[in-house]
Design an enzyme around this catalytic site. Structure first.
Site, PDB file in Angstrom:
ATOM      1  N   ASN A  28       0.771  -1.267  -0.088  1.00  0.00           N
ATOM      2  CA  ASN A  28      -0.053   0.011   0.130  1.00  0.00           C
ATOM      3  C   ASN A  28       0.839   1.295   0.085  1.00  0.00           C
ATOM      4  O   ASN A  28       0.297   2.500  -0.372  1.00  0.00           O
ATOM      5  CB  ASN A  28      -0.946  -0.094   1.311  1.00  0.00           C
ATOM      6  CG  ASN A  28      -0.226  -0.035   2.586  1.00  0.00           C
ATOM      7  OD1 ASN A  28       0.372  -1.168   2.854  1.00  0.00           O
ATOM      8  ND2 ASN A  28       0.014   0.958   3.194  1.00  0.00           N
ATOM      9  N   GLY A  32       6.769  -1.317  -1.321  1.00  0.00           N
ATOM     10  CA  GLY A  32       5.906  -2.411  -1.775  1.00  0.00           C
ATOM     11  C   GLY A  32       4.724  -1.912  -3.012  1.00  0.00           C
ATOM     12  O   GLY A  32       4.680  -2.493  -3.790  1.00  0.00           O
ATOM     13  N   TYR A 181      15.463  -4.885  15.689  1.00  0.00           N
ATOM     14  CA  TYR A 181      15.481  -4.868  14.193  1.00  0.00           C
ATOM     15  C   TYR A 181      16.559  -5.543  13.429  1.00  0.00           C
ATOM     16  O   TYR A 181      16.444  -6.148  12.708  1.00  0.00           O
ATOM     17  CB  TYR A 181      15.460  -3.316  13.662  1.00  0.00           C
ATOM     18  CG  TYR A 181      15.364  -3.062  12.175  1.00  0.00           C
ATOM     19  CD1 TYR A 181      14.007  -3.313  11.646  1.00  0.00           C
ATOM     20  CD2 TYR A 181      16.440  -2.547  11.406  1.00  0.00           C
ATOM     21  CE1 TYR A 181      13.774  -3.199  10.346  1.00  0.00           C
ATOM     22  CE2 TYR A 181      16.151  -2.339   9.972  1.00  0.00           C
ATOM     23  CZ  TYR A 181      14.987  -2.647   9.445  1.00  0.00           C
ATOM     24  OH  TYR A 181      14.814  -2.320   8.054  1.00  0.00           O
TER      25      TYR A 181
END
Length: 308
Positions: A28, A32, A181
């Site tokens: 979205n 991507g 992360y």
């Protein structure tokens, strides 16, 4: 179709994707969205797998504005919920007899301490475990398809304070967003390398990885406070836009010369920007024993067993 040199691989080098079905997580926005747009422009039927369907619809409209006639689908997927992953995988298998490309792109970066619905560290749960489960549940739709690929997006972060902390995978004892992360992005690579070993005997599907360099995306919003001021000054000097940042993923997904287990990233400025090429990952990422242990633990945590 115009061709460029291998050193300057661009969207123009993407072969026709007519007849191919691509599932892109986190489609979205950012990387991507650009990945989905480029694949749709070359004729793929692209499924936007997104957590927020309203944002997904807006993304689909944006792609259609730029690629009239784009063939798009929309799939609700919350990688922070294994129940949602299972539902999405079931709906995708029902809707599509085969899948050619699974692009594990969605991710979160440097988030404050938070847990997924299943009690996993948010960064490990979304970036690694959610995609691990999704891949395992969809793999039977890829295995019969010659030339199919699983592409997982990693990061420079796999080198920074990165390790697989088997004694505290969910950072329950002490949380550090950078280390969390790093663990998740290292896990992405270890997953790719172990998956490729398991796929090799099937001769149909390959697993590859990519990183976008320093791409200007929404992921930067969770940078630790001490880094934000420096980032405001430095990032414009080293970052590239999301369309350029998506090129390593697109090359890993579509270049006919790609082989399983390769890792693609930008070629210039220390790997922060530039055209995509094969790059090296950290020595830690190639530890086979840790890869296999991580795989076993991931199967236990997700209750997903792969058909390879």
């Amino acid at each position: 179709m115009a061709r460029t040199t291998a050193a300057r691989w661009t969207e123009n080098d993407i072969p026709s994707q007519e007849g191919r079905i691509a599932v892109v997580t986190g489609a979205n926005s950012g990387l991507g969205l650009q990945t989905a747009r480029a694949l749709a422009a070359r004729g793929a039927h692209v499924v936007l797998a997104v957590r927020d369907l309203d944002k997904g619809r807006r993304a689909a409209a944006e792609i259609t504005d730029r690629v009239p006639g784009a063939r798009l689908g929309l799939q609700q997927l919350d990688l922070a919920s294994l129940a949602s992953v299972r539902t999405a995988a079931g709906e995708l298998r029902e809707a599509h007899q085969k899948i050619d490309l699974l692009i594990n792109n969605a991710g979160v970066m440097y988030t404050p301490r938070h847990k997924t619905r299943d009690g996993f560290d948010m960064q490990f749960g979304v970036n690694h475990l959610g995609h691990f489960a999704l891949t395992g549940l969809l793999l039977e739709a890829l295995l019969p398809v010659a030339g199919s690929r699983v592409v997982t997006v990693s990061s420079f972060g796999h080198r920074i304070r990165a390790g697989i902390h088997f004694d505290d995978l969910q950072f329950d004892r002490s949380y550090n967003r950078v280390a969390a992360y790093g663990q998740a992005k290292l896990a992405n690579l270890m997953f790719t390398y172990e998956l490729q070993r398991r796929l090799a005997a099937h001769h149909t599907t390959i697993a590859t990885a990519a990183h976008p360099g320093a791409a200007a995306t929404e992921l930067q919003q969770n940078l630790p406070r001490p880094l934000r001021k420096a980032a405001d000054v430095m990032l414009p000097l080293v970052t590239q836009d999301a369309a350029m940042g998506a090129l390593p993923t697109l090359r890993a997904a579509t270049d006919p010369q790609v082989t399983g287990g390769q890792y693609y990233g930008p070629s210039g400025m220390g790997g922060t920007r530039g055209y995509p090429q094969v790059v090296a990952s950290s020595p830690k990422s190639h530890d086979t024993a840790v890869q296999q242990r991580l795989w076993a633990v991931s199967e236990q945590l997700t209750d997903v067993t792969f058909p390879v």
